[in-house]
Design an enzyme around this catalytic site. Structure first.
Site, PDB file in Angstrom:
ATOM      1  N   GLY A 256       7.180  -2.396  -3.346  1.00  0.00           N
ATOM      2  CA  GLY A 256       6.797  -1.016  -3.044  1.00  0.00           C
ATOM      3  C   GLY A 256       7.179  -0.047  -4.135  1.00  0.00           C
ATOM      4  O   GLY A 256       6.643  -0.088  -5.251  1.00  0.00           O
ATOM      5  N   ARG A 257       8.173   0.806  -3.839  1.00  0.00           N
ATOM      6  CA  ARG A 257       8.527   1.915  -4.740  1.00  0.00           C
ATOM      7  C   ARG A 257       8.660   1.544  -6.220  1.00  0.00           C
ATOM      8  O   ARG A 257       8.226   2.332  -7.071  1.00  0.00           O
ATOM      9  CB  ARG A 257       9.826   2.563  -4.268  1.00  0.00           C
ATOM     10  CG  ARG A 257       9.684   3.367  -2.969  1.00  0.00           C
ATOM     11  CD  ARG A 257      11.024   3.986  -2.605  1.00  0.00           C
ATOM     12  NE  ARG A 257      10.998   4.791  -1.407  1.00  0.00           N
ATOM     13  CZ  ARG A 257      11.212   4.340  -0.158  1.00  0.00           C
ATOM     14  NH1 ARG A 257      11.432   3.035   0.044  1.00  0.00           N
ATOM     15  NH2 ARG A 257      11.189   5.159   0.864  1.00  0.00           N
TER      16      ARG A 257
ATOM     17  N   GLN B 134      -5.439  -1.274   3.126  1.00  0.00           N
ATOM     18  CA  GLN B 134      -4.545  -0.866   4.221  1.00  0.00           C
ATOM     19  C   GLN B 134      -5.241   0.192   5.056  1.00  0.00           C
ATOM     20  O   GLN B 134      -5.740   1.185   4.544  1.00  0.00           O
ATOM     21  CB  GLN B 134      -3.238  -0.306   3.641  1.00  0.00           C
ATOM     22  CG  GLN B 134      -2.267   0.227   4.677  1.00  0.00           C
ATOM     23  CD  GLN B 134      -2.477   1.709   4.966  1.00  0.00           C
ATOM     24  OE1 GLN B 134      -2.811   2.471   4.060  1.00  0.00           O
ATOM     25  NE2 GLN B 134      -2.281   2.117   6.215  1.00  0.00           N
TER      26      GLN B 134
ATOM     27  N   THR C 225      -1.796  -0.846   9.554  1.00  0.00           N
ATOM     28  CA  THR C 225      -0.422  -0.342   9.655  1.00  0.00           C
ATOM     29  C   THR C 225      -0.162   0.131  11.072  1.00  0.00           C
ATOM     30  O   THR C 225      -0.882   0.996  11.585  1.00  0.00           O
ATOM     31  CB  THR C 225      -0.190   0.785   8.634  1.00  0.00           C
ATOM     32  OG1 THR C 225      -0.392   0.245   7.325  1.00  0.00           O
ATOM     33  CG2 THR C 225       1.223   1.347   8.733  1.00  0.00           C
TER      34      THR C 225
ATOM     35  N   SER D  11      -4.145   1.819  -0.392  1.00  0.00           N
ATOM     36  CA  SER D  11      -3.801   2.610   0.791  1.00  0.00           C
ATOM     37  C   SER D  11      -4.965   3.490   1.227  1.00  0.00           C
ATOM     38  O   SER D  11      -5.709   4.013   0.393  1.00  0.00           O
ATOM     39  CB  SER D  11      -2.600   3.502   0.461  1.00  0.00           C
ATOM     40  OG  SER D  11      -2.462   4.524   1.420  1.00  0.00           O
TER      41      SER D  11
ATOM     42  N   ARG E 243      11.004   4.804   5.970  1.00  0.00           N
ATOM     43  CA  ARG E 243      10.402   6.148   6.073  1.00  0.00           C
ATOM     44  C   ARG E 243      10.000   6.505   7.499  1.00  0.00           C
ATOM     45  O   ARG E 243       9.529   7.599   7.746  1.00  0.00           O
ATOM     46  CB  ARG E 243       9.154   6.202   5.165  1.00  0.00           C
ATOM     47  CG  ARG E 243       9.500   6.098   3.704  1.00  0.00           C
ATOM     48  CD  ARG E 243       8.306   5.694   2.860  1.00  0.00           C
ATOM     49  NE  ARG E 243       7.368   6.764   2.545  1.00  0.00           N
ATOM     50  CZ  ARG E 243       7.531   7.671   1.595  1.00  0.00           C
ATOM     51  NH1 ARG E 243       8.641   7.689   0.880  1.00  0.00           N
ATOM     52  NH2 ARG E 243       6.596   8.575   1.333  1.00  0.00           N
TER      53      ARG E 243
ATOM     54  N   PRO F 200       0.834  -1.202   0.000  1.00  0.00           N
ATOM     55  CA  PRO F 200       0.000   0.000   0.000  1.00  0.00           C
ATOM     56  C   PRO F 200       0.866   1.249   0.000  1.00  0.00           C
ATOM     57  O   PRO F 200       1.752   1.396   0.841  1.00  0.00           O
ATOM     58  CB  PRO F 200      -0.760  -0.116   1.324  1.00  0.00           C
ATOM     59  CG  PRO F 200       0.129  -0.929   2.213  1.00  0.00           C
ATOM     60  CD  PRO F 200       0.825  -1.900   1.298  1.00  0.00           C
TER      61      PRO F 200
ATOM     62  N   ARG G 296      10.950  12.939   7.244  1.00  0.00           N
ATOM     63  CA  ARG G 296      11.497  12.795   5.894  1.00  0.00           C
ATOM     64  C   ARG G 296      11.941  14.177   5.459  1.00  0.00           C
ATOM     65  O   ARG G 296      11.134  15.025   5.081  1.00  0.00           O
ATOM     66  CB  ARG G 296      10.452  12.212   4.975  1.00  0.00           C
ATOM     67  CG  ARG G 296       9.940  10.876   5.535  1.00  0.00           C
ATOM     68  CD  ARG G 296       8.629  10.453   4.986  1.00  0.00           C
ATOM     69  NE  ARG G 296       8.083   9.353   5.784  1.00  0.00           N
ATOM     70  CZ  ARG G 296       6.857   8.881   5.630  1.00  0.00           C
ATOM     71  NH1 ARG G 296       6.045   9.384   4.707  1.00  0.00           N
ATOM     72  NH2 ARG G 296       6.431   7.906   6.408  1.00  0.00           N
TER      73      ARG G 296
ATOM     74  N   TYR H 156      -5.270   2.870   8.270  1.00  0.00           N
ATOM     75  CA  TYR H 156      -4.667   3.652   9.352  1.00  0.00           C
ATOM     76  C   TYR H 156      -5.765   3.889  10.373  1.00  0.00           C
ATOM     77  O   TYR H 156      -6.929   4.080   9.995  1.00  0.00           O
ATOM     78  CB  TYR H 156      -4.158   5.006   8.835  1.00  0.00           C
ATOM     79  CG  TYR H 156      -2.809   4.958   8.170  1.00  0.00           C
ATOM     80  CD1 TYR H 156      -1.694   4.453   8.825  1.00  0.00           C
ATOM     81  CD2 TYR H 156      -2.634   5.460   6.877  1.00  0.00           C
ATOM     82  CE1 TYR H 156      -0.440   4.423   8.211  1.00  0.00           C
ATOM     83  CE2 TYR H 156      -1.386   5.443   6.262  1.00  0.00           C
ATOM     84  CZ  TYR H 156      -0.301   4.927   6.929  1.00  0.00           C
ATOM     85  OH  TYR H 156       0.928   4.898   6.336  1.00  0.00           O
TER      86      TYR H 156
ATOM     87  N   GLY I  82       0.599   5.644  -0.735  1.00  0.00           N
ATOM     88  CA  GLY I  82      -0.292   6.776  -0.957  1.00  0.00           C
ATOM     89  C   GLY I  82       0.029   7.512  -2.239  1.00  0.00           C
ATOM     90  O   GLY I  82       1.073   7.306  -2.857  1.00  0.00           O
TER      91      GLY I  82
ATOM     92  N   LYS J  75       0.770  -4.719   9.734  1.00  0.00           N
ATOM     93  CA  LYS J  75       1.871  -4.283   8.854  1.00  0.00           C
ATOM     94  C   LYS J  75       2.790  -3.325   9.609  1.00  0.00           C
ATOM     95  O   LYS J  75       2.319  -2.319  10.143  1.00  0.00           O
ATOM     96  CB  LYS J  75       1.300  -3.572   7.621  1.00  0.00           C
ATOM     97  CG  LYS J  75       2.371  -2.967   6.733  1.00  0.00           C
ATOM     98  CD  LYS J  75       1.804  -2.398   5.456  1.00  0.00           C
ATOM     99  CE  LYS J  75       2.894  -1.848   4.559  1.00  0.00           C
ATOM    100  NZ  LYS J  75       3.358  -0.530   4.940  1.00  0.00           N
TER     101      LYS J  75
HETATM  102  C1  LIG Z   1       5.458   6.879  -1.523  1.00  0.00           C
HETATM  103  C2  LIG Z   1       5.118   5.875  -0.486  1.00  0.00           C
HETATM  104  C3  LIG Z   1       3.884   5.938   0.146  1.00  0.00           C
HETATM  105  C4  LIG Z   1       3.547   5.007   1.124  1.00  0.00           C
HETATM  106  N1  LIG Z   1       2.309   5.058   1.696  1.00  0.00           N
HETATM  107  C5  LIG Z   1       1.956   4.109   2.590  1.00  0.00           C
HETATM  108  C6  LIG Z   1       0.648   4.088   3.127  1.00  0.00           C
HETATM  109  O1  LIG Z   1      -0.176   4.926   2.799  1.00  0.00           O
HETATM  110  N2  LIG Z   1       0.349   3.115   4.030  1.00  0.00           N
HETATM  111  C7  LIG Z   1       1.256   2.158   4.410  1.00  0.00           C
HETATM  112  O2  LIG Z   1       0.937   1.303   5.227  1.00  0.00           O
HETATM  113  N3  LIG Z   1       2.493   2.144   3.889  1.00  0.00           N
HETATM  114  C8  LIG Z   1       2.853   3.082   2.987  1.00  0.00           C
HETATM  115  N4  LIG Z   1       4.107   3.042   2.443  1.00  0.00           N
HETATM  116  C9  LIG Z   1       5.026   1.940   2.792  1.00  0.00           C
HETATM  117  C10 LIG Z   1       4.850   0.755   1.824  1.00  0.00           C
HETATM  118  O3  LIG Z   1       3.659   0.072   2.063  1.00  0.00           O
HETATM  119  C11 LIG Z   1       6.005  -0.244   1.964  1.00  0.00           C
HETATM  120  O4  LIG Z   1       6.100  -0.645   3.300  1.00  0.00           O
HETATM  121  C12 LIG Z   1       7.348   0.326   1.489  1.00  0.00           C
HETATM  122  O5  LIG Z   1       7.161   1.079   0.323  1.00  0.00           O
HETATM  123  C13 LIG Z   1       8.345  -0.766   1.234  1.00  0.00           C
HETATM  124  O6  LIG Z   1       9.597  -0.236   0.965  1.00  0.00           O
HETATM  125  P1  LIG Z   1      10.210  -0.169  -0.530  1.00  0.00           P
HETATM  126  O7  LIG Z   1       9.284   0.670  -1.323  1.00  0.00           O
HETATM  127  O8  LIG Z   1      11.523   0.519  -0.364  1.00  0.00           O
HETATM  128  O9  LIG Z   1      10.339  -1.546  -1.014  1.00  0.00           O
HETATM  129  C14 LIG Z   1       4.466   3.995   1.482  1.00  0.00           C
HETATM  130  C15 LIG Z   1       5.711   3.945   0.841  1.00  0.00           C
HETATM  131  C16 LIG Z   1       6.037   4.849  -0.132  1.00  0.00           C
HETATM  132  C17 LIG Z   1       7.365   4.740  -0.821  1.00  0.00           C
END
Ligand SMILES: Cc1cc2nc3c(=O)[nH]c(=O)nc-3n(C[C@H](O)[C@H](O)[C@H](O)COP(=O)(O)O)c2cc1C
Length: 366
Positions: A311-312, A128, A156, A107, A260, A78, A165, A130, A80, A233
């Site tokens: 993810g990314r 996901q 989460t 998300s 993050r 998930p 950040r 919050y 955003g 999570k």
């Molecule tokens: C731009 C961005 C937005 C994210 N938004 C959420 C979110 O809304 N809810 C959540 O549980 N995790 C969020 N995450 C975390 C991701 O679910 C995931 O744990 C993370 O991206 C994994 O790391 P990686 O992208 O480096 O592989 C976000 C991550 C990124 C990069």
């Protein structure tokens, strides 16, 4: 433009297409980005002992996650604000992901409503969640996700407050007016703007609305609100994973939010063995944060994970070419996984075991 042959290439290509502020929002980790880097390095450090002379002409990377058959042990994490990458945002992503038979985790902070995402999907969705200070908002999101056909929740648990950040503070990150936190618009919370030279707009928003008093009782409360499975999570310790199961969690997602949140927090892959051991096969263990190569799936499964979350790299694909970009990222990843399986002597996922792990990585064999 150079052709993208791996997921890292997509990051470089996305950087050229995105504004500095939007790219910074996606790419950044907290603080010195120690954990962000450690996530990738932890996967890279492990070495495998491939098995030879196994017939791998037929390869099947499919598996079952919470009762649902998927073509590979990969879900999309998930994240955003997909509209920062592409005007079709989450709708393009979900078409690509579910079109390939994979599970998309939408998300809370999506820039399309969960209902619109469900309407665009052609396959299975998880939501996901919050937990907000205003429990009515949380309750309403649960009801809406159930009504729209989502089949599980990921709660989460690693955001009592937002990590710092610094890129977002430096870039004065604002959610553009045409990007809304669509799920929260009905509660008058669709906009993320403001911030200062001390705190980003996203941090201000989160710290105002998210519930920093979240405890294990909150997990019980969430569970009492739904009959759907609830995964946790953001777990990074074996004792938390075990406690989560005691509180009814139906899955554990080992995650540090992609570096993050707590900078200097452990990488996810280094704590995976501890968590697998504590879970003892009672529920699936998923892992995200730092997954960049198909072979990382083999590594995660060799240690005992059920699946990884990507993810990314998915966002980079979206930024480069919308739905087609996400499709290409996923199919590249799948090709890498297929290649790694063949070269490890594993015709299917059942053939992956701890014997594949080089012995000098003793901590992974515990
Ligand atoms: C731009 C961005 C937005 C994210 N938004 C959420 C979110 O809304 N809810 C959540 O549980 N995790 C969020 N995450 C975390 C991701 O679910 C995931 O744990 C993370 O991206 C994994 O790391 P990686 O992208 O480096 O592989 C976000 C991550 C990124 C990069």
């Amino acid at each position: 433009m150079r052709v993208c042959v791996n997921l890292a290439d997509y990051e470089q290509a996305a950087k050229l297409r995105m504004t500095k502020s939007a790219f910074g929002y996606y790419a950044a980790g907290a603080g010195d980005e120690l954990t962000l880097r450690a996530n990738v390095e932890a996967f890279q450090r492990l070495r495998l002992r491939p098995r030879m002379l196994v017939d791998v002409t037929q390869r099947d990377p499919s598996t079952t996650l919470l009762g649902h058959r998927v073509p590979m042990p990969v879900t999309v994490a998930p994240m955003g604000f997909h509209r920062l990458a592409h005007p079709e945002g989450e709708l393009a992503t979900v078409r690509a992901v579910t079109g390939q038979g994979l599970i998309f985790v939408a998300s809370t902070m999506a820039t399309s409503t969960l209902e619109a995402i469900a309407a665009a999907a052609t396959g299975r969705l998880w939501f996901q969640l919050y937990c907000f200070r205003d429990r009515e908002i949380t309750r309403s999101l649960i009801r809406r996700a159930e009504a729209a056909g989502y089949s599980a929740f990921q709660l989460t648990v690693d955001v009592p407050v937002l990590g710092r950040r610094e890129a977002d503070i430096r870039n004065n990150f604002q959610l553009p007016e045409d990007c809304r936190v669509a799920n929260l618009e009905p509660y008058g919370l669709g906009s993320i703007r403001g911030g200062s030279d001390r705190e980003s707009s996203a941090q201000e928003y989160t710290d105002r609305l998210f519930d920093a008093s979240l405890t294990w009782e909150t997990v019980d409360w969430i569970r009492s609100q739904t009959r759907l499975p609830v995964m946790l999570k953001g777990i990074l310790r074996g004792d938390d994973a075990a406690r989560g199961i005691d509180h009814g969690a139906t899955g554990i997602v080992v995650s540090n939010h992609g570096g993050r949140q707590l900078d200097s927090g452990v990488s996810t892959f280094e704590v995976l063995p501890e968590i697998v051991q504590a879970v003892r096969g009672r529920v699936p263990v998923l892992i995200d944060s730092g997954v960049r190569r198909g072979v990382d799936v083999v590594k995660a499964l060799a240690v005992g994970a059920s699946a990884v979350q990507l993810g990314r790299p998915v966002l980079w694909g979206l930024a480069v070419d919308g739905q087609a970009g996400v499709e290409r990222v996923l199919s590249l990843f799948r090709m890498e996984l297929d290649n790694a399986l063949a070269l490890c002597g594993c015709p299917n996922l059942a053939a992956i075991g701890p014997d594949l792990i080089a012995r000098r990585f003793a901590e992974f064999l515990s």
